[in-house]
Design a protein around this motif. Structure first.
Motif, PDB file in Angstrom:
ATOM      1  N   HIS A   1       0.895  -1.254   0.023  1.00 64.22           N
ATOM      2  CA  HIS A   1      -0.057  -0.006   0.047  1.00 64.22           C
ATOM      3  C   HIS A   1       0.793   1.216   0.081  1.00 64.22           C
ATOM      4  O   HIS A   1       0.580   2.292  -0.883  1.00 64.22           O
ATOM      5  N   THR A   2       1.964   1.398   0.859  1.00 68.75           N
ATOM      6  CA  THR A   2       2.851   2.362   0.820  1.00 68.75           C
ATOM      7  C   THR A   2       3.332   2.527  -0.253  1.00 68.75           C
ATOM      8  O   THR A   2       3.724   3.639  -0.562  1.00 68.75           O
ATOM      9  N   TYR A   3       3.793   1.520  -1.126  1.00 74.10           N
ATOM     10  CA  TYR A   3       4.918   1.795  -2.237  1.00 74.10           C
ATOM     11  C   TYR A   3       3.713   2.283  -2.994  1.00 74.10           C
ATOM     12  O   TYR A   3       4.506   3.171  -3.959  1.00 74.10           O
ATOM     13  N   VAL A   4       2.685   2.027  -3.207  1.00 76.62           N
ATOM     14  CA  VAL A   4       1.796   2.614  -4.119  1.00 76.62           C
ATOM     15  C   VAL A   4       1.747   4.332  -3.887  1.00 76.62           C
ATOM     16  O   VAL A   4       1.819   5.071  -4.696  1.00 76.62           O
ATOM     17  N   ARG A   5       1.527   4.630  -2.567  1.00 76.41           N
ATOM     18  CA  ARG A   5       1.476   6.073  -2.253  1.00 76.41           C
ATOM     19  C   ARG A   5       2.830   6.811  -2.297  1.00 76.41           C
ATOM     20  O   ARG A   5       2.698   8.074  -2.623  1.00 76.41           O
ATOM     21  N   VAL A   6       3.816   6.248  -2.394  1.00 78.65           N
ATOM     22  CA  VAL A   6       5.176   7.072  -2.427  1.00 78.65           C
ATOM     23  C   VAL A   6       5.950   6.747  -3.660  1.00 78.65           C
ATOM     24  O   VAL A   6       6.835   7.447  -3.863  1.00 78.65           O
TER      25      VAL A   6
ATOM     26  N   PRO B   1      -2.969   3.136   6.041  1.00 80.07           N
ATOM     27  CA  PRO B   1      -1.477   3.563   6.498  1.00 80.07           C
ATOM     28  C   PRO B   1      -1.367   4.760   6.338  1.00 80.07           C
ATOM     29  O   PRO B   1      -0.500   5.461   7.228  1.00 80.07           O
ATOM     30  N   VAL B   2      -2.071   5.435   5.576  1.00 81.33           N
ATOM     31  CA  VAL B   2      -1.696   6.811   5.358  1.00 81.33           C
ATOM     32  C   VAL B   2      -2.362   7.658   6.598  1.00 81.33           C
ATOM     33  O   VAL B   2      -1.742   8.780   7.459  1.00 81.33           O
ATOM     34  N   LEU B   3      -3.623   7.364   7.262  1.00 77.03           N
ATOM     35  CA  LEU B   3      -4.191   8.036   8.491  1.00 77.03           C
ATOM     36  C   LEU B   3      -3.604   7.611   9.670  1.00 77.03           C
ATOM     37  O   LEU B   3      -4.135   7.821  10.566  1.00 77.03           O
ATOM     38  N   SER B   4      -2.935   6.394   9.485  1.00 76.15           N
ATOM     39  CA  SER B   4      -2.613   5.555  10.822  1.00 76.15           C
ATOM     40  C   SER B   4      -3.820   5.175  11.771  1.00 76.15           C
ATOM     41  O   SER B   4      -3.806   5.272  12.867  1.00 76.15           O
ATOM     42  N   ARG B   5      -4.815   4.751  11.070  1.00 76.43           N
ATOM     43  CA  ARG B   5      -6.063   4.495  11.911  1.00 76.43           C
ATOM     44  C   ARG B   5      -6.942   3.612  11.022  1.00 76.43           C
ATOM     45  O   ARG B   5      -6.670   3.246   9.750  1.00 76.43           O
ATOM     46  N   SER B   6      -7.982   3.006  11.740  1.00 72.58           N
ATOM     47  CA  SER B   6      -8.830   2.201  10.989  1.00 72.58           C
ATOM     48  C   SER B   6      -9.979   3.053  10.252  1.00 72.58           C
ATOM     49  O   SER B   6     -10.323   4.044  10.687  1.00 72.58           O
ATOM     50  N   ILE B   7     -10.148   2.587   9.104  1.00 72.10           N
ATOM     51  CA  ILE B   7     -11.473   3.238   8.281  1.00 72.10           C
ATOM     52  C   ILE B   7     -12.428   2.180   7.657  1.00 72.10           C
ATOM     53  O   ILE B   7     -11.898   1.239   7.546  1.00 72.10           O
TER      54      ILE B   7
END
Lengths: 362, 131
Positions: free
Chosen positions: A36-41, A315-321
């Motif tokens: 997930h993080t790789y796609v965002r950064v 992972p972006v917000l560091s919380r559950s959604i």
């Protein structure tokens, strides 16, 4: 169980698999949060060959398909794709799809859960002069997603990718003896491409792009990250948030329905525009790391007001959604809710949609 | 991945137990951690909680799934690794050390024979993988 043509390659890359519909799909290779993080950064590569792909051609293909999709087809130039719905006669969502308008043909890409029924409906309705082909097995589909997607894909082709403007530009071209269709689309909230190519080139494509990309922060990603990315970006999934029990208004997808054209389900759609909704989709931010799951009950002021469709960790917000449906009168942003997760209630809030919005840099 | 300790005992639900006198330290194995992946939450009991062998004493949640934490032995919880909640990465970094979860004062040493030793557990994991 159906396996992807490149199943063995995914296994060699360390994939853990999960069942989705009839399919056994890579859930993740390293970890959902990492991918997930790789796609965002940076970027990641997905094998989406489990999606249904239907090719429609023949001289009457355009007026034929126009009747089935909720957005203008004829008005669009060749080389443009779009996201649209197909409605039932009752005005509910029969399917959602991405349509590529190419020279003299269309490719419609749908969720694998609806492919057979979409194909069946189109076949039933197709006049002579319209050719329908299920090309899902012959043509593979990959997605390269993330801000570095163009950089990585450009290393494999002479075609100038910057020509494809964001917002579903698409083009078919020949390269290395095969035809490739590239569309600038995604489902992640980032820039990216979908690449449709002949199955005989699939493995070489996947391996080559990863090989070239490893030193440049490109990794393979599975359906786990695809799901958490799409929830963060506010995209809905057929079978999860949308189905034949849901209307475009309830799902907040009415913007993808052009009321000034003809399509199946239009009359009911128009009449429903005036009616009050029974339920409305909301984005929900949870004040705890526990993740609401499919079916978790939602409460407001102690009263049951809705149900979670799908939750994840952001992972972006560091919380559950989560996404879910609630009674419309509770759907205002900031409204306090409670979600019951395995017998315990946790505090939550109606959040602004989407949870994540890319900064426009290109 | 951290090496599984020689002296540890294991459950079929992938908890480990290291016994020192009448106190047993409990954690989850590297196998469980790898398979859960992406752990986001752990729910642990409070000191004084009574555990029963094979019954749940808490839960662990990953992006994809929720798993129950099952007690390898019956007894009373005498210590809880509170700091692990904020530092979940320790679970994979030091699984059999700083990654412990609770300490139980054993009420029945005889229950230990129901657990697997290292060789048995290694074989058990191999069989699970081949499914």
């Amino acid at each position: 169980m159906k396996r992807l043509l490149l199943h063995n390659l995914h296994e060699r890359l360390g994939a853990r698999f999960e069942e989705y519909g009839d399919w056994q799909l890579p859930l993740f290779y390293e970890s959902i949060i990492t991918e997930h993080t790789y796609v965002r950064v940076s970027s990641a590569l997905f094998d989406l060959s489990y999606l249904g792909r239907i090719e429609i051609s023949g001289k009457d293909a355009e007026p034929f398909l126009e009747r089935h999709v909720t957005r203008h087809l004829a008005k669009r130039p060749v080389g443009r794709g779009f996201y649209a719905l197909m409605l039932t006669e009752k005005g509910t969502i029969f399917a959602d799809c991405v349509v590529y308008k190419l020279r003299e043909r269309f490719i419609v890409s749908v969720n694998p859960l609806v492919k057979e029924k979409v194909l069946e409906r189109l076949k039933q309705d197709a006049p002579e002069g319209v050719l329908l082909h299920d090309i899902s097995e012959k043509i593979l589909c990959f997605a390269l997603q993330g801000r570095r997607a163009q950089f990585h894909l450009q290393r494999l082709t002479d075609m100038e990718l910057s020509r494809l403007k964001s917002g579903f530009a698409c083009e078919a071209f020949a390269t290395g003896g095969a035809e490739v269709v590239i569309g600038r689309v995604g489902y992640t909230g980032e820039d990216g491409f979908e690449i449709l190519l002949d199955c005989s080139y699939g493995e070489r494509f996947f391996e080559t792009i990863l090989e070239l990309g490893t030193s440049e922060y490109l990794i393979p990603a599975g359906v786990g990250a695809r799901n958490s990315l799409r929830i963060e970006a506010g995209f809905l999934l057929y079978g999860s948030e949308i189905d034949e029990e849901t209307t475009p208004f309830e799902a907040d997808l009415a913007q993808f329905v052009s009321a000034d054209k003809q399509f199946i389900g239009r009359e009911v759609f128009l009449s429903e525009r005036e009616k009050a909704l029974k339920k409305k989709i909301v984005s929900i931010s949870v004040e705890q790391p526990r993740i609401p799951r499919e079916g978790s009950p939602i409460f407001a002021d102690g009263k049951r007001v809705g149900t979670v469709t799908r939750g994840t960790y952001s992972p972006v917000l560091s919380r559950s959604i989560a996404l879910g449906y609630i009674e419309p009168r509770f759907a205002q942003i900031g409204r306090e809710l409670e979600i019951e997760i395995r017998g315990r209630r946790v505090k939550a809030k109606v959040a602004r949609k989407p949870f994540y919005l890319k900064k426009h840099t290109q | 991945m951290p090496e599984r300790p020689q002296k540890a005992l294991f459950t079929k639900t992938h908890e480990w137990l290291l016994v020192d006198g009448e106190i047993g330290t409990v954690g989850i194995t590297d196998y469980a951690i790898t398979h859960l992946s992406d752990i986001v939450f752990i729910d642990l009991p409070t000191v004084g909680t009574i555990t029963k062998q094979n019954e749940s004493f808490g839960e662990i949640e990953s992006v994809k799934a929720v798993a129950s934490l099952n007690a390898p032995v019956s007894g009373e919880v005498v210590e809880v690794n509170e700091s692990i909640r904020e530092r979940l990465e320790v679970l994979s970094e030091d699984t059999y050390g700083a990654g412990w979860l609770i300490k139980i004062k054993l009420s029945d040493v005889g229950e230990l024979k129901n657990l697997m030793n290292l060789a048995e557990y290694n074989k058990f994991c191999e069989e699970q993988e081949s499914h």
